[in-house]
Write a protein that holds these residues in place. Structure first.
Motif, PDB file in Angstrom:
ATOM      1  N   GLN A  71      16.101  -0.374  -1.329  1.00 34.81           N
ATOM      2  CA  GLN A  71      16.956  -0.632  -0.172  1.00 34.81           C
ATOM      3  C   GLN A  71      17.959   0.507   0.005  1.00 34.81           C
ATOM      4  OE1 GLN A  71      18.397  -4.389  -1.943  1.00 34.81           O
ATOM      5  NE2 GLN A  71      20.479  -3.701  -1.529  1.00 34.81           N
ATOM      6  N   ASP A  72      18.288   0.760   1.270  1.00 31.30           N
ATOM      7  CA  ASP A  72      19.233   1.801   1.667  1.00 31.30           C
ATOM      8  C   ASP A  72      18.676   3.211   1.528  1.00 31.30           C
ATOM      9  OD1 ASP A  72      21.178  -0.149   2.282  1.00 31.30           O
ATOM     10  OD2 ASP A  72      21.888  -0.166   0.214  1.00 31.30           O
ATOM     11  N   THR A  73      17.368   3.333   1.268  1.00 31.40           N
ATOM     12  CA  THR A  73      16.732   4.658   1.243  1.00 31.40           C
ATOM     13  C   THR A  73      15.951   4.838   2.551  1.00 31.40           C
ATOM     14  OG1 THR A  73      14.754   3.803   0.115  1.00 31.40           O
ATOM     15  CG2 THR A  73      16.550   4.665  -1.263  1.00 31.40           C
ATOM     16  N   PRO A  74      15.676   6.095   2.957  1.00 33.66           N
ATOM     17  CA  PRO A  74      14.983   6.342   4.228  1.00 33.66           C
ATOM     18  C   PRO A  74      13.652   5.621   4.338  1.00 33.66           C
ATOM     19  CG  PRO A  74      15.903   8.377   3.388  1.00 33.66           C
ATOM     20  CD  PRO A  74      16.080   7.352   2.291  1.00 33.66           C
ATOM     21  N   HIS A  75      13.388   5.124   5.528  1.00 35.45           N
ATOM     22  CA  HIS A  75      12.205   4.328   5.824  1.00 35.45           C
ATOM     23  C   HIS A  75      11.126   5.214   6.450  1.00 35.45           C
ATOM     24  CE1 HIS A  75       9.847   0.951   7.228  1.00 35.45           C
ATOM     25  NE2 HIS A  75      10.746   0.087   6.826  1.00 35.45           N
ATOM     26  N   GLY A 111       8.214  -3.202   5.968  1.00 37.62           N
ATOM     27  CA  GLY A 111       8.843  -3.472   7.267  1.00 37.62           C
ATOM     28  C   GLY A 111      10.341  -3.693   7.110  1.00 37.62           C
ATOM     29  N   PRO A 112      11.055  -3.994   8.203  1.00 35.79           N
ATOM     30  CA  PRO A 112      10.497  -4.272   9.527  1.00 35.79           C
ATOM     31  C   PRO A 112      10.290  -3.039  10.415  1.00 35.79           C
ATOM     32  CG  PRO A 112      12.832  -4.729   9.555  1.00 35.79           C
ATOM     33  CD  PRO A 112      12.491  -4.322   8.137  1.00 35.79           C
ATOM     34  N   GLU A 113      10.911  -1.909  10.077  1.00 33.69           N
ATOM     35  CA  GLU A 113      10.769  -0.720  10.933  1.00 33.69           C
ATOM     36  C   GLU A 113       9.496   0.020  10.558  1.00 33.69           C
ATOM     37  OE1 GLU A 113      14.501   1.394  12.029  1.00 33.69           O
ATOM     38  OE2 GLU A 113      15.371   0.231  10.401  1.00 33.69           O
ATOM     39  N   VAL A 114       8.366  -0.530  11.005  1.00 37.84           N
ATOM     40  CA  VAL A 114       7.066  -0.042  10.549  1.00 37.84           C
ATOM     41  C   VAL A 114       6.755   1.373  11.013  1.00 37.84           C
ATOM     42  CG1 VAL A 114       6.099  -2.359  10.340  1.00 37.84           C
ATOM     43  CG2 VAL A 114       5.916  -1.135  12.511  1.00 37.84           C
ATOM     44  N   PHE A 115       7.403   1.843  12.062  1.00 35.87           N
ATOM     45  CA  PHE A 115       7.123   3.186  12.568  1.00 35.87           C
ATOM     46  C   PHE A 115       8.120   4.227  12.051  1.00 35.87           C
ATOM     47  CE2 PHE A 115       5.395   0.670  16.328  1.00 35.87           C
ATOM     48  CZ  PHE A 115       4.129   0.622  15.776  1.00 35.87           C
ATOM     49  N   GLY A 116       8.885   3.861  11.044  1.00 40.39           N
ATOM     50  CA  GLY A 116       9.830   4.807  10.460  1.00 40.39           C
ATOM     51  C   GLY A 116      11.216   4.679  11.053  1.00 40.39           C
ATOM     52  N   ASN A 117      12.085   5.630  10.710  1.00 39.75           N
ATOM     53  CA  ASN A 117      13.494   5.644  11.126  1.00 39.75           C
ATOM     54  C   ASN A 117      14.280   4.576  10.358  1.00 39.75           C
ATOM     55  OD1 ASN A 117      12.968   7.656  13.103  1.00 39.75           O
ATOM     56  ND2 ASN A 117      12.276   6.053  14.528  1.00 39.75           N
ATOM     57  N   GLY A 118      15.578   4.758  10.270  1.00 37.20           N
ATOM     58  CA  GLY A 118      16.416   3.798   9.578  1.00 37.20           C
ATOM     59  C   GLY A 118      16.228   3.837   8.075  1.00 37.20           C
ATOM     60  N   VAL A 119      16.765   2.812   7.424  1.00 37.89           N
ATOM     61  CA  VAL A 119      16.659   2.702   5.967  1.00 37.89           C
ATOM     62  C   VAL A 119      16.087   1.341   5.608  1.00 37.89           C
ATOM     63  CG1 VAL A 119      18.568   4.290   5.529  1.00 37.89           C
ATOM     64  CG2 VAL A 119      19.036   1.838   5.759  1.00 37.89           C
ATOM     65  N   HIS A 120      15.572   1.224   4.395  1.00 34.04           N
ATOM     66  CA  HIS A 120      15.016  -0.040   3.926  1.00 34.04           C
ATOM     67  C   HIS A 120      16.125  -1.077   3.753  1.00 34.04           C
ATOM     68  CE1 HIS A 120      10.871   1.170   3.183  1.00 34.04           C
ATOM     69  NE2 HIS A 120      11.324   2.301   2.682  1.00 34.04           N
ATOM     70  N   SER A 121      15.841  -2.301   4.192  1.00 28.41           N
ATOM     71  CA  SER A 121      16.795  -3.402   4.057  1.00 28.41           C
ATOM     72  C   SER A 121      16.676  -4.082   2.702  1.00 28.41           C
ATOM     73  CB  SER A 121      16.564  -4.441   5.165  1.00 28.41           C
ATOM     74  OG  SER A 121      16.736  -3.861   6.440  1.00 28.41           O
ATOM     75  N   TRP A 122      15.579  -3.839   1.986  1.00 33.42           N
ATOM     76  CA  TRP A 122      15.347  -4.437   0.686  1.00 33.42           C
ATOM     77  C   TRP A 122      14.464  -3.503  -0.133  1.00 33.42           C
ATOM     78  CZ3 TRP A 122      14.654  -7.612   5.150  1.00 33.42           C
ATOM     79  CH2 TRP A 122      13.447  -7.417   5.814  1.00 33.42           C
ATOM     80  N   SER A 123      14.126  -3.916  -1.341  1.00 41.49           N
ATOM     81  CA  SER A 123      13.337  -3.079  -2.249  1.00 41.49           C
ATOM     82  C   SER A 123      11.972  -3.692  -2.501  1.00 41.49           C
ATOM     83  CB  SER A 123      14.064  -2.913  -3.591  1.00 41.49           C
ATOM     84  OG  SER A 123      15.340  -2.331  -3.419  1.00 41.49           O
ATOM     85  N   LEU A 135       0.780   4.298   4.868  1.00 42.47           N
ATOM     86  CA  LEU A 135       0.543   4.755   6.238  1.00 42.47           C
ATOM     87  C   LEU A 135       1.888   5.179   6.812  1.00 42.47           C
ATOM     88  CD1 LEU A 135      -1.860   1.901   7.420  1.00 42.47           C
ATOM     89  CD2 LEU A 135      -2.486   4.287   6.936  1.00 42.47           C
ATOM     90  N   PRO A 136       2.157   6.491   6.918  1.00 37.20           N
ATOM     91  CA  PRO A 136       3.427   6.973   7.450  1.00 37.20           C
ATOM     92  C   PRO A 136       3.694   6.445   8.856  1.00 37.20           C
ATOM     93  CG  PRO A 136       2.210   8.755   6.405  1.00 37.20           C
ATOM     94  CD  PRO A 136       1.265   7.587   6.511  1.00 37.20           C
ATOM     95  N   GLY A 137       4.966   6.358   9.221  1.00 35.53           N
ATOM     96  CA  GLY A 137       5.350   5.770  10.493  1.00 35.53           C
ATOM     97  C   GLY A 137       4.679   6.389  11.707  1.00 35.53           C
ATOM     98  N   LYS A 138       4.700   7.724  11.809  1.00 35.93           N
ATOM     99  CA  LYS A 138       4.101   8.384  12.977  1.00 35.93           C
ATOM    100  C   LYS A 138       2.590   8.176  13.019  1.00 35.93           C
ATOM    101  CE  LYS A 138       7.609  11.963  13.658  1.00 35.93           C
ATOM    102  NZ  LYS A 138       7.883  13.429  13.725  1.00 35.93           N
TER     103      LYS A 138
END
Length: 260
Positions: A71-75, A111-123, A135-138
């Protein structure tokens, strides 16, 4: 009860259908049946579509206890669970952990930001030896634009996760610890239950510590509570396996009534 050989989701099955295959001995997988779980991500894909997804992904082998993301690391995208079991959890500033869910082959985590951006809400951590396909976001964004069945799998997967996390929030916010445990046991029986002569076997391996992390209690409290439920004839605890004998009494406890 004699357990059958470990079986795992095979994304290469014709037409994307779920096909059980023997798990690799190297991975020592602990996959279990999940009859009422979410739709497998790759269900319904054709062979060419599966090949395209696999070409965009990168496979990783994880040993039990390995952290996949924090959590709190780049997504960046999602991880498809191919074998094994993944635990997703939240860690409070105090260090206390609450397990959000366990995910099995065919499911995805990240998830939930499956296409990337933001940070992880959990671990996310491997609860058993596992293999995952990243599978990378892009790349995922491009794939869902080309493959309707994959887009449907992502949508349904996120919907199922939303229901799980909503139920968890409601349970933690409105029920006592005893009611939470009763609710959890019934939920696990619904997801992994296998009917036998003496009751419903939860055909998945959960330690007392695992259960404690899911209800917000201590391992000692869970152990004592399971012994009490066993003495009342409601469950039978066989090491890390639980048999539900009286789901009606658990349902009463979940509703706020203690068993007689």
């Amino acid at each position: 009860m004699q357990m059958s050989p470990a079986r795992t989701w095979n994304p290469h099955a014709a037409g994307g259908a779920a096909a059980p295959v023997q798990a690799s001995a190297l991975l020592l997988t602990e996959t279990e049946r999940q009859p009422n779980g979410p739709r497998p991500l790759l269900q319904g894909l054709t062979e060419p579509e599966l090949a395209l997804v696999m070409a965009k992904g990168q496979r990783r082998v994880l040993y039990r206890g390995t952290t996949l993301f924090s959590q709190d690391t780049p997504h960046d995208g999602i991880w498809l669970v191919e074998t094994g079991r993944m635990r997703v959890f939240y860690t409070a500033p105090s260090g206390r952990e609450i397990t959000l869910a366990y995910w099995y082959p065919g499911n995805f985590v990240g998830g939930p930001e499956v296409f990337g951006n933001g940070v992880h809400s959990w671990s996310g951590m491997a609860a058993s030896n596992a293999t995952v396909l990243h599978l990378p976001g892009k790349a995922l964004q491009g794939l869902v634009a080309q493959i309707p069945a994959l887009a449907l799998g992502v949508i349904e997967g996120l919907s199922f996760k939303g229901k799980c996390y909503s139920a968890l929030a409601q349970m933690l916010g409105t029920r006592s610890i005893t009611e939470r445990l009763a609710h959890l046991l019934l939920h696990l029986a619904d997801l992994y239950g296998v009917e036998e002569e003496d009751g419903t076997v939860i055909a998945a391996t959960f330690t007392h510590a695992d259960l404690a992390h899911m209800v917000g209690a201590t391992r000692q409290w869970v152990t004592i509570s399971l012994k009490r439920l066993a003495a009342q004839g409601i469950v039978v605890a066989r090491r890390s396996q639980i048999v539900i004998l009286r789901p009606d009494l658990l349902a009463r406890m979940r509703g706020g009534e203690e068993a007689a």
